[in-house]
Design an enzyme around this catalytic site. Structure first.
Site, short mmCIF file in Angstrom:
data_model
loop_
_atom_site.label_atom_id
_atom_site.label_comp_id
_atom_site.label_asym_id
_atom_site.label_seq_id
_atom_site.Cartn_x
_atom_site.Cartn_y
_atom_site.Cartn_z
N GLY A 182 0.95 -1.42 0.08
CA GLY A 182 -0.03 0.03 -0.15
C GLY A 182 0.79 1.42 0.09
N ASP A 212 10.63 -9.79 8.24
CA ASP A 212 10.88 -8.82 7.20
C ASP A 212 11.68 -7.92 7.98
OD1 ASP A 212 11.05 -7.95 4.58
OD2 ASP A 212 9.10 -6.94 4.70
#
Length: 609
Positions: free
Chosen positions: A310, A423
């Site tokens: 996003g 991550d």
């Protein structure tokens, strides 16, 4: 479904072929607004005898008319005057000096439209790092070729080039062009006028209400008149209408089917998210409507960044409270990333983890609202191309590394459930006003119980270069919290790499993987101070490098836990020992401070589970 798509594509191409052919034959590129195209010009899609050689026009995807001159110089057509035999051309980027480099019209039928041949000039373009101050000779500033750190000037070749400052660099020549093309008219387009002659004129055909073309298969380039084919145009219009109708019907059916299936799947995702938020209500998050999100971000005015999931915008809850709002992509995933972020951050309260302020699940629109951290990500400060990195000295880098380690340790041991981030990288470490680190972006995170030593994974997740070997192949071991330890080790080595002042070479093997290079430096007891800035602290650099090498051991069992990594960062550098060499080296590494080293993209063969 695939057959339907193939049929729709076939219909689309067939329809476009007919409509483009009809449009081009009658009205040129863009109908009534573009220049009329008739003899001696023709479109590239028309037969050759419809126009004179060298007068070929083409249409861009935006329906703009383009003329190609010798030396592949392409200019946009503004207007064609068939009576005066003048064509007006322009450059959308308003930079003729860039396009006309080496242009030679001597072999074409076109000529610059000027009052006299003496109105054509030769220019030489020079680049200077600083503006020319000597005014004893004439020159023109070429703004469209100049940049923030240099200026480009066009010097009249008839003036003495010996008067130029010797610091300039010659770029190229512009031969026999009107001086008006070098004028700096700001945002107004400059127009280049070309005229043509010595070719057949077809005014007599137009006077008869007919069209003109070259006689087909004529070697003498003779013209002939032919009647306008109104019936043909009408039949093409009717055929185009039939094709359009046959195209729109299956397209409408397909669109309705896709809309139905998308709506059904999206409602299932919305129901899944609503059920999750109902169970999550005990954490009392602030839930915003999409209208609230637009108000908070001032209609998405200030964009902070964009990622795979996003776009992030800056927002304001009040004059004192600023936030970062991530608008999740509608087409991405089934809501899992949204649920991961909310579920994970809802149970986290730690100084080194970003705080979730609120959320939005308004139909298919989803957004996450975080605390705003003004100093962006760690990546901006350790990148060798970013000048801001000099703000962070080695003491601050050590504090940041320690803060990240404490945040990851909290995720692994400090919550009711163990949270694996998957991550960890500099881009996902944000810095507050005091450069304290906060771990962010939990879209790939997995939750498991504290007594669970391994987690089940069907596909690899993370960012290439930071993913632990066992995530690719179980031959290295089971996936566990040690995967985050590996990513943290790569991050530490990148912090050292971002502050280095040199590189390495390997004889006959090209560039070398950076962690292997730093290992060889430490193993050979080279003085690491020559690879960091003069104001750097070699002890801290060596400390971060050794801990990073411990964390990136190939097998998870050989890596420390995050608790151990925190203790190593808090301890003295002299007490650290070198880990085993995890790299298969082809020979001794020759250290060279002038050659760049290879970034963190060590290739790993993927072995199926």
């Amino acid at each position: 479904m695939d057959i339907c798509l193939e049929m729709l594509i076939s219909y689309l191409f067939l329809f476009l072929a007919f409509t483009v052919d009809l449009r081009e034959a009658q009205n040129g590129c863009d109908g009534a607004h573009g220049p009329a195209i008739r003899f001696p010009f023709r479109l590239s899609s028309q037969p050759e005898h419809y126009g004179y050689p060298g007068f070929i026009l083409s249409c861009t995807d935006a329906n703009q008319t383009v003329l190609e001159l010798p030396d592949s110089v392409k200019l946009f057509v503004k207007e064609i005057d068939y009576i005066s035999q003048v064509i007006q051309l322009y450059d959308p980027r308003n930079c003729f000096p860039r396009l006309l480099r080496g242009l030679d019209l001597s072999s074409s039928h076109f000529h610059f439209k000027v009052d006299s041949p003496y109105d054509l000039y030769n220019y030489t373009l020079f680049k200077y790092r600083s503006p020319i101050e000597d005014g004893n000779y004439q020159y023109r500033t070429i703004s469209c070729l100049s940049g923030p750190t240099y200026q480009v000037y066009a010097i009249d070749d008839y003036k003495s080039i010996l008067q130029l400052p010797i610091s300039g660099t010659k770029m190229y020549n512009l031969l026999s062009i009107p001086s008006t093309l070098l004028r700096d008219d700001g945002d107004h387009y400059k127009v280049l006028q070309l005229s043509w002659w010595d070719i057949p004129i077809c005014g007599h055909c137009e006077a008869k209400g007919k069209e003109c073309r070259l006689k087909n298969n004529s070697s003498k380039l003779q013209t002939e008149c032919f009647p306008k084919d109104s019936k043909g145009a009408l039949s093409k219009s009717a055929m185009a209408g039939v094709i359009l109708g046959s195209f729109l019907l299956p397209l409408a059916i397909f669109a309705l089917y896709r809309l139905y299936t998308y709506d059904k799947v999206e409602k299932e995702h919305q129901a899944k998210i609503e059920k999750f938020l109902e169970d999550y209500r005990n954490f009392k998050p602030t839930r915003y409507s999409y209208a609230d999100i637009k108000r908070i971000t001032n209609q998405f005015t200030e964009k902070l960044g964009e990622g795979a999931y996003g776009t992030v915008f800056k927002g304001k809850l009040s004059n004192e409270i600023h936030v970062a709002v991530k608008i999740l992509k509608i087409s991405h995933g089934n809501g899992e990333e949204f649920i991961n972020e909310v579920e994970t951050l809802g149970m986290i309260h730690h100084v080194n983890v970003v705080r979730l302020v609120g959320l939005c699940a308004d139909g298919f629109r989803r957004a996450l609202v975080y605390e705003f951290l003004p100093n962006d990500s760690l990546e901006k400060f350790i990148s060798s191309t970013d000048t801001k990195k000099c703000i962070l000295n080695w003491d601050k880098l050590h504090d940041i590394a320690l803060g990240i380690a404490k945040g990851i340790e909290y995720l692994h041991q400090g919550c009711g459930q163990r949270i694996l981030h998957f991550d960890i990288k500099p881009h996902n470490v944000l810095l507050d006003q005091n450069f304290n680190p906060k771990i962010s972006d939990f879209g790939l995170a997995k939750l498991c119980s504290k007594d669970q030593s391994a987690v089940s994974m069907t596909t690899a997740r993370g960012t290439m270069g930071y993913i632990a070997p066992e995530v690719f192949s179980r031959n290295f071991g089971n996936v566990s919290s040690k995967a985050d330890v590996y990513s943290f080790g790569i991050l530490l080595l990148e912090m050292v790499e971002g502050r280095k002042n040199g590189g390495v070479t390997v004889e006959n093997t090209g560039q070398v993987y950076f962690p292997e290079w730093i290992y060889n430096i430490l193993e050979q007891k080279e003085d690491i101070r020559i690879f960091i800035d003069d104001d750097g602290d070699a002890k801290i650099a060596k400390k971060l490098a050794i801990i990073g090498l411990w964390c990136i051991q190939w097998h998870p069992v050989d890596r420390p836990s995050m608790k151990d990594a925190v203790q190593m960062l808090e301890g003295e550098e002299d007490k650290l020992t070198m880990p085993l060499n995890p790299f298969a080296s082809a020979g001794p590494v020759q250290i060279n401070a002038n050659i760049p080293i290879k970034r963190l993209n060590h290739e790993l063969e993927i072995i199926p589970e």
